[in-house]
Motif scaffolding. Structure first.
Motif, PDB file in Angstrom:
ATOM      1  N   SER A 132      48.238  37.859  35.406  1.00 11.45           N
ATOM      2  CA  SER A 132      47.234  37.497  36.212  1.00 11.45           C
ATOM      3  C   SER A 132      45.973  38.571  36.265  1.00 11.45           C
ATOM      4  CB  SER A 132      47.491  37.371  37.689  1.00 11.45           C
ATOM      5  OG  SER A 132      48.036  38.427  38.332  1.00 11.45           O
ATOM      6  N   LYS A 141      42.419  39.746  38.196  1.00 12.50           N
ATOM      7  CA  LYS A 141      41.610  39.530  39.092  1.00 12.50           C
ATOM      8  C   LYS A 141      40.286  40.733  39.034  1.00 12.50           C
ATOM      9  CE  LYS A 141      41.217  39.182  44.145  1.00 12.50           C
ATOM     10  NZ  LYS A 141      42.175  39.158  45.532  1.00 12.50           N
ATOM     11  N   ALA A 169      40.766  34.361  40.705  1.00  8.88           N
ATOM     12  CA  ALA A 169      41.489  35.078  39.651  1.00  8.88           C
ATOM     13  C   ALA A 169      41.944  34.062  38.482  1.00  8.88           C
ATOM     14  CB  ALA A 169      42.734  35.614  40.289  1.00  8.88           C
TER      15      ALA A 169
END
Length: 220
Positions: free
Chosen positions: A158, A160, A167
Motif C-alpha cells: 500500500s 499513502k 491510498a
C-alpha cells in the motif's frame, strides 16, 4: 582468524578462514593451478561508496586461478539481509555474472534511508512485501550500467501520500529497469476501493517516451 584492514576509501574487519590447494607440476611450473575457499564470519565492510556499511557478512567465497565465485554470501545492506551469488572469471579480461537479491519489508525502507532521502519522503507511507534483485552480466571494463538490470516485485503493498486523497491499496506487480527503460508488468492496485490494472514502460529519460495502459471494469 580475525582480520582487520583499512584502505583509503573503505575498511573491513571480522573472522576469516582461508583454505588453499596448490597443484604443481615441476615440469610445467608456469601452469601452476590453485584453488580454495575464503570463509567469512561476522565480517564487516565500512565506508563503501553508495552502500555505506555492510555488517554481518557470512558465507563462502570459492577461488581459483581462473575465477572467484559464491553461491550464498549474505550481508546487511541498509539493514536488509541481502544475498550475493555468481562468478567473476577470466582475470585478464574479467567477466562477471552476479545477482544481488533481498526480500523487503517495505515499511522498513524509509527509516533505513540516508537522512537526506528520508526527509524528502516525509509525506509518503509505504507498507507491504517486496523482493528486489540486481543482476549484472558482462565485462567489467564495459559501462557497468549498460549490463545492469534491476527488478522489484511487489505483493500486497500500500502507498499513502499527501498528493492523493486516497491510498493505493493491494499493490502488486513487477517493475524492471534495463538499459535506461522502466517496464511495469502485471501491475494491479485499488484506489478508493476500485481495482485497476496498470502495465507499460518509460524509456529515454532525457526525453521520456511513456507508454502506459490503465484499465478497470469501472472505466468501461
Amino acid at each position: 582468524d580475525n582480520l582487520s584492514f583499512a584502505l583509503d576509501t573503505f575498511s573491513g574487519s571480522g573472522k576469516i578462514k582461508i583454505t588453499v590447494q596448490v597443484l604443481l607440476n615441476l615440469k610445467e611450473i608456469k601452469n601452476l593451478k590453485y584453488g580454495g575457499q575464503i570463509n567469512l564470519s561476522d565480517f564487516s565492510l565500512k565506508n563503501l561508496p553508495y552502500l555505506q556499511n555492510i555488517p554481518n557478512i557470512n558465507g563462502i567465497i570459492n577461488f581459483s586461478n581462473h575465477s572467484v565465485s559464491s553461491q550464498n554470501l549474505k550481508g546487511l545492506i541498509y539493514n536488509f539481509m541481502a544475498n550475493l551469488t555468481g562468478e567473476i572469471k577470466n582475470f585478464a579480461n574479467p567477466q562477471a555474472d552476479l545477482t544481488l537479491s533481498s526480500d523487503l519489508d517495505l515499511s522498513r525502507i524509509k527509516p533505513n534511508l540516508p537522512k537526506n532521502l528520508d526527509e524528502k519522503l516525509t509525506d509518503v507511507d509505504i507498507k507491504g512485501q517486496g523482493h528486489f534483485q540486481v543482476l549484472f552480466n558482462g565485462l567489467l571494463k564495459d559501462n557497468i550500467l549498460s549490463n545492469l538490470k534491476a527488478r522489484l516485485s511487489l505483493k500486497e503493498a500500500s502507498l499513502k501520500t499527501a498528493v492523493l486523497p486516497y491510498a493505493l491499496e493491494n499493490l502488486s506487480g513487477n517493475i524492471s529497469l534495463e538499459k535506461g527503460s522502466f517496464v511495469l508488468e502485471q501491475g494491479a492496485f485499488s484506489y478508493n476501493k476500485i481495482p485497476y490494472n496498470l502495465n507499460g514502460s518509460i524509456s529515454h529519460f532525457a526525453r521520456p517516451n511513456i507508454a502506459l495502459n490503465l484499465s478497470s471494469e469501472k472505466l468501461k
